[in-house]
Design a protein around this motif. Structure first.
Motif, PDB file in Angstrom:
ATOM      1  N   SER A 108       0.834  -1.202   0.000  1.00  0.00           N
ATOM      2  CA  SER A 108       0.000   0.000   0.000  1.00  0.00           C
ATOM      3  C   SER A 108       0.869   1.253   0.000  1.00  0.00           C
ATOM      4  CB  SER A 108      -0.929   0.017   1.209  1.00  0.00           C
ATOM      5  OG  SER A 108      -0.187   0.131   2.419  1.00  0.00           O
ATOM      6  N   THR A 109       0.357   2.294  -0.637  1.00  0.00           N
ATOM      7  CA  THR A 109       1.011   3.599  -0.616  1.00  0.00           C
ATOM      8  C   THR A 109       0.115   4.644   0.055  1.00  0.00           C
ATOM      9  OG1 THR A 109       0.195   4.058  -2.850  1.00  0.00           O
ATOM     10  CG2 THR A 109       2.438   3.182  -2.664  1.00  0.00           C
ATOM     11  N   ARG A 110      -1.193   4.338   0.135  1.00  0.00           N
ATOM     12  CA  ARG A 110      -2.140   5.263   0.768  1.00  0.00           C
ATOM     13  C   ARG A 110      -3.423   4.519   1.103  1.00  0.00           C
ATOM     14  NH1 ARG A 110      -5.533  10.187  -1.128  1.00  0.00           N
ATOM     15  NH2 ARG A 110      -5.537  11.361   0.814  1.00  0.00           N
ATOM     16  N   ILE A 111      -3.963   4.803   2.284  1.00  0.00           N
ATOM     17  CA  ILE A 111      -5.247   4.245   2.699  1.00  0.00           C
ATOM     18  C   ILE A 111      -6.150   5.391   3.131  1.00  0.00           C
ATOM     19  CG2 ILE A 111      -6.439   2.708   4.314  1.00  0.00           C
ATOM     20  CD1 ILE A 111      -3.886   1.015   4.409  1.00  0.00           C
ATOM     21  N   THR A 112      -7.380   5.395   2.604  1.00  0.00           N
ATOM     22  CA  THR A 112      -8.339   6.439   2.955  1.00  0.00           C
ATOM     23  C   THR A 112      -9.667   5.793   3.348  1.00  0.00           C
ATOM     24  OG1 THR A 112      -9.062   6.656   0.651  1.00  0.00           O
ATOM     25  CG2 THR A 112      -7.319   8.153   1.386  1.00  0.00           C
ATOM     26  N   GLY A 113     -10.482   6.554   4.079  1.00  0.00           N
ATOM     27  CA  GLY A 113     -11.813   6.085   4.438  1.00  0.00           C
ATOM     28  C   GLY A 113     -11.900   5.631   5.881  1.00  0.00           C
ATOM     29  N   THR A 114     -12.877   4.764   6.142  1.00  0.00           N
ATOM     30  CA  THR A 114     -13.130   4.221   7.474  1.00  0.00           C
ATOM     31  C   THR A 114     -13.108   2.699   7.373  1.00  0.00           C
ATOM     32  OG1 THR A 114     -15.519   4.034   7.134  1.00  0.00           O
ATOM     33  CG2 THR A 114     -14.679   6.176   7.939  1.00  0.00           C
ATOM     34  N   PRO A 115     -13.091   1.990   8.502  1.00  0.00           N
ATOM     35  CA  PRO A 115     -13.152   0.527   8.413  1.00  0.00           C
ATOM     36  C   PRO A 115     -14.414   0.035   7.691  1.00  0.00           C
ATOM     37  CG  PRO A 115     -12.418   1.157  10.590  1.00  0.00           C
ATOM     38  CD  PRO A 115     -12.837   2.422   9.884  1.00  0.00           C
ATOM     39  N   GLN A 116     -15.492   0.821   7.731  1.00  0.00           N
ATOM     40  CA  GLN A 116     -16.730   0.406   7.069  1.00  0.00           C
ATOM     41  C   GLN A 116     -16.663   0.575   5.551  1.00  0.00           C
ATOM     42  OE1 GLN A 116     -16.733   2.562   9.862  1.00  0.00           O
ATOM     43  NE2 GLN A 116     -17.003   0.752  11.138  1.00  0.00           N
ATOM     44  N   PHE A 118     -13.483   1.736   2.686  1.00  0.00           N
ATOM     45  CA  PHE A 118     -12.129   2.266   2.530  1.00  0.00           C
ATOM     46  C   PHE A 118     -11.572   1.976   1.143  1.00  0.00           C
ATOM     47  CE2 PHE A 118     -11.976  -1.949   4.430  1.00  0.00           C
ATOM     48  CZ  PHE A 118     -11.046  -2.618   3.662  1.00  0.00           C
ATOM     49  N   GLU A 119     -10.509   2.700   0.801  1.00  0.00           N
ATOM     50  CA  GLU A 119      -9.736   2.447  -0.422  1.00  0.00           C
ATOM     51  C   GLU A 119      -8.272   2.331  -0.048  1.00  0.00           C
ATOM     52  OE1 GLU A 119     -10.332   5.249  -3.588  1.00  0.00           O
ATOM     53  OE2 GLU A 119     -12.223   4.313  -4.149  1.00  0.00           O
ATOM     54  N   ILE A 120      -7.633   1.339  -0.636  1.00  0.00           N
ATOM     55  CA  ILE A 120      -6.198   1.137  -0.452  1.00  0.00           C
ATOM     56  C   ILE A 120      -5.552   1.301  -1.824  1.00  0.00           C
ATOM     57  CG2 ILE A 120      -4.370  -0.435   0.273  1.00  0.00           C
ATOM     58  CD1 ILE A 120      -6.530  -1.969   1.883  1.00  0.00           C
ATOM     59  N   THR A 121      -4.725   2.301  -1.954  1.00  0.00           N
ATOM     60  CA  THR A 121      -3.967   2.495  -3.188  1.00  0.00           C
ATOM     61  C   THR A 121      -2.587   1.901  -2.948  1.00  0.00           C
ATOM     62  OG1 THR A 121      -5.163   4.540  -3.602  1.00  0.00           O
ATOM     63  CG2 THR A 121      -3.148   4.206  -4.862  1.00  0.00           C
ATOM     64  N   GLY A 122      -2.076   1.193  -3.941  1.00  0.00           N
ATOM     65  CA  GLY A 122      -0.776   0.582  -3.743  1.00  0.00           C
ATOM     66  C   GLY A 122      -0.138   0.149  -5.032  1.00  0.00           C
ATOM     67  N   GLU A 123       1.006  -0.502  -4.880  1.00  0.00           N
ATOM     68  CA  GLU A 123       1.777  -0.976  -6.022  1.00  0.00           C
ATOM     69  C   GLU A 123       1.713  -2.497  -6.067  1.00  0.00           C
ATOM     70  OE1 GLU A 123       5.620   0.736  -5.227  1.00  0.00           O
ATOM     71  OE2 GLU A 123       5.092   2.562  -6.306  1.00  0.00           O
ATOM     72  N   LYS A 138     -14.678  -2.921   2.443  1.00  0.00           N
ATOM     73  CA  LYS A 138     -15.728  -2.579   3.390  1.00  0.00           C
ATOM     74  C   LYS A 138     -15.727  -3.598   4.514  1.00  0.00           C
ATOM     75  CE  LYS A 138     -19.219  -5.016   0.725  1.00  0.00           C
ATOM     76  NZ  LYS A 138     -20.490  -4.961   0.035  1.00  0.00           N
ATOM     77  N   SER A 139     -16.413  -3.247   5.561  1.00  0.00           N
ATOM     78  CA  SER A 139     -16.590  -4.124   6.697  1.00  0.00           C
ATOM     79  C   SER A 139     -18.076  -4.202   6.987  1.00  0.00           C
ATOM     80  CB  SER A 139     -15.848  -3.542   7.907  1.00  0.00           C
ATOM     81  OG  SER A 139     -16.118  -4.305   9.051  1.00  0.00           O
ATOM     82  N   ASN A 140     -18.550  -5.395   7.339  1.00  0.00           N
ATOM     83  CA  ASN A 140     -19.950  -5.535   7.722  1.00  0.00           C
ATOM     84  C   ASN A 140     -20.082  -6.650   8.736  1.00  0.00           C
ATOM     85  OD1 ASN A 140     -19.953  -7.944   6.243  1.00  0.00           O
ATOM     86  ND2 ASN A 140     -20.716  -6.953   4.414  1.00  0.00           N
ATOM     87  N   ASP A 141     -21.296  -7.006   9.081  1.00  0.00           N
ATOM     88  CA  ASP A 141     -21.527  -8.013  10.116  1.00  0.00           C
ATOM     89  C   ASP A 141     -21.105  -9.414   9.683  1.00  0.00           C
ATOM     90  OD1 ASP A 141     -22.540  -6.062  11.748  1.00  0.00           O
ATOM     91  OD2 ASP A 141     -24.616  -6.405  11.149  1.00  0.00           O
ATOM     92  N   ASP A 142     -21.189  -9.712   8.372  1.00  0.00           N
ATOM     93  CA  ASP A 142     -20.865 -11.055   7.879  1.00  0.00           C
ATOM     94  C   ASP A 142     -19.370 -11.357   7.949  1.00  0.00           C
ATOM     95  OD1 ASP A 142     -23.232  -9.928   6.575  1.00  0.00           O
ATOM     96  OD2 ASP A 142     -23.379 -11.874   5.599  1.00  0.00           O
TER      97      ASP A 142
END
Length: 190
Positions: A108-116, A118-123, A138-142
């Protein structure tokens, strides 16, 4: 289980890493949409819930560990012989050339958002070629975490598989998905 600050190990004991292919071409009805699983992979996630930019992820996949789990569609069911042939094709020089390139890595080079959400930009490094990729998650109950990225094979010098003189071929774009169902803290973390 909720996501907490810490450093965590990732791998088959904490989740699944899948590759989903689709068919293209005039002969696409003859082929299968494949679900391929990486059975040997490892990684590390540094989680800073309140400061996503302080978080990071790295993953390494052994290219020889890719196993066909499912084949849907097609004129006939996917056989064990088909699975073995697909694995040989994956490992060959036309696709992943596993002897020369035994791993695929993502950093990863950058992570944005919340645990619910998010976006991970990387190489992403495949066959010694490095290109940017964005992972949506994303995160959810499942599931603790679920995410996906679209990867265009030709960007990394991979020629999508073809058969029947090109009438049947895999689409250039594949979908890489992950499900994290548990977290293993690195000693002293979590």
């Amino acid at each position: 289980m909720t996501l907490a600050d810490g450093t965590y190990r990732l791998g088959p004991s904490t989740g699944r890493l899948l590759i989903r292919t689709s068919r293209a071409g005039l002969g696409r009805r003859a082929g299968h949409d494949l679900t391929i699983e990486a059975t040997r992979w490892s990684g590390e996630a540094v989680v800073a819930v309140a400061d996503p930019d302080g978080s990071s992820v790295s993953v390494t996949v052994e290219t020889g560990s890719l196993e066909v789990r499912e084949g849907t569609g097609g004129l006939k069911a996917l056989t064990d012989a088909d699975r073995a042939e697909i694995k040989r094709t994956l490992e060959g020089s036309a696709l992943l050339h596993t002897a020369e390139h035994p791993t695929i890595t993502f950093r990863s080079t950058r992570i944005t958002g919340t645990p619910q959400s998010f976006e991970i930009t990387g190489e992403l490094t495949i066959k010694a070629r490095i290109h940017p990729v964005t992972v949506h998650g994303k995160s959810n109950d499942d599931r603790l975490l679920h995410g996906w990225a679209t990867v265009t094979q030709s960007t990394w010098g991979i020629k999508p598989y073809t058969a029947f003189l090109g009438a049947l071929r895999l689409a250039d774009e594949i979908r890489v998905e992950f499900d994290v169902t548990g977290l293993e803290p690195v000693d002293g973390a979590g």
